[in-house]
Design a protein around this motif. Sequence first.
Motif: not given
Ligand code: M6R
Length: 619
Positions: A311, A360, A499
Amino acid sequence: MCGIVGYIGAQSAASVVLHGLRQLEYRGYDSAGMAVINSDGALHVRREAGKLINLAQLLDQEPLQGQVGVGHTRWATHGPPCQRNAHPHRSVDGKLVVVQNGIVENFTELRQQLQLDGYTFHSDTDTEVIVHLIHRYYHNGSAGNLVNAVQRTLHDLKGPSAIVVLSQDAPDQLIAARLGNAGGVAIGQGEGEMFIASDIPAILRHTRQITFLENRQMAVITAQGAHYMDLEGSPLAKQSIQIEWNPLAAEKGEFRHFMQKEIYEQGRSLTDTLRGRLDFQQQRVMLDSLNLTDDQLRTLDKVTIVACGTSYYAGLVGKYLIEQVARLPVEVDYASEFRYRQPVVKPSHLVVAITQSGETVDTLAALEEARAHGALTVAIVNAVGSQAARVCDGLIYMQAGPEIGVASTKAFTASVTDLFLLAIYLGQARGTLDDARRAELIQAVAALPGLAGELLENAWQGNLYKDLAERFYQYRNFLYLGRGINFPIALEGALKLKEISYIHAEGYAAGEMKHGPIALIDQEMPTLVIAPRDSVYGKMISQIEQVKARGGLVLAVAHAADETIKAKADVVLPIPISHELLTPILAVMPLQILAYEIALRRGVDVDQPRNLAKSVTVE
Ligand code: M6R
């Protein structure tokens, strides 16, 4: 980050809870457990280390029968992932269990006090203090009133926690409570049955009538309904909301993995993202849920975007979009940094949080910080009804449908599309777009789902990505280069590979290459270059030359008909021609597919890569 499911009603609690946990396994997969009050009136617990399948096998051998139960999938915070640390945790007399999502920050101190009181601990978890505290209050202070014992316990806890409590002394009720930003607690209303879940896909097949607990709220839930109260016991009147998500959208269907499904459905998800937001007659963007007047938008002097992970990279693309289209300065910050660096935030700033899950913890805390300084806040969020969606002045739903794969894909392209819409919307309000430019941008974004569909269909039909993955899956390092609006795509492409394949990959701003990373180039380090025909195309061509001159291998994301790139790069990952500002949305797709195919060949469980969880609800 853990997943909780609770059930009370007439069905088999074990099967409802197990199905729900399957939908939540993306939240944590270190261990899983379940407790059910059997027909004999006693509480029975099953727990297993590892993925949910292990618990399912245990339940086949030692079934649980009963109509009230609670289950949990764990992402370990305190103590290694083993059976002893799996939830539910049980009181000393075996009559009471607790599952938790969150962290008890004062757990060491509470544990010491409880040990002095004679409690023996059987796990390394912070959760176990909660069950012993409830047990202690229940027998000493709350005079056998379980609700009161839970309330008193919650007053003792520091840090975010969502808990569910089940006791064989009160077999016709479940107690759910929430402290701080511990992730969602959704309570679903059925006919003579009730559900609890950390996230709604777990219960969507049973009900779409959902009530969310807020900070310092709790619910006493029977098969007939829920009584809501605060932690002092004062009753609360809470409204449920009707969730429109189709339960099938949270199923894998014919695809091998959720990630694969979510990549290939991006043509559809982008159509949904745009739905109801483009007015072709007036050539305007409509974002009614933004909830901010044109006057408010006109007086802004800065936008700050806060987010984490993928994000955050979407936010970096947003900086280019908003600055170019709406001519407003934009700062992009990791939410985890923003909250601790005493940022300069003013009422004339718009703080935009991007979060797929809406849960988050760092992003929620950054929003709180922004609100405390009087800034206007907007959330770009996917999970309907999630915390981020509830605490902002304005809201833009991604409208991408549930994203289950841990590696974010369709939420990324949806959020960049939303940022594109927001940029136009700000431009409209602030008068930075003339009619022709507005029409150009609106026509361009309207064409986007079709272009994405074409790209993905070609990839699905062909063998390019499978062949490439076969050729490259054993490499140990990759470099990703992008420039301008596609620099964040280099970062996102590298993150996707890291990842889910556990291969080291670095994303870099192409112009920085000569300042260090060029030393890494050799035959062993393939370089992914994002080079559509945009305003920095010429620079990217030089970049390719420089890598080739040093014996490097180049895989270029470029337009299918680009003969120059075809002649220079070793491999072309084709994308269709689009408006320059929309190239990041198309350019990321080949990188998602390549990462997926490489991960498959490395034998990684793509939807549940090690150490990760979908929603990061702890710091
Ligand atoms: O739910 P969110 O968009 O706030 O999450 C943010 C990150 O934890 C999330 O984008 C993470 O980096 C993913 N594993 C990426 O693929």
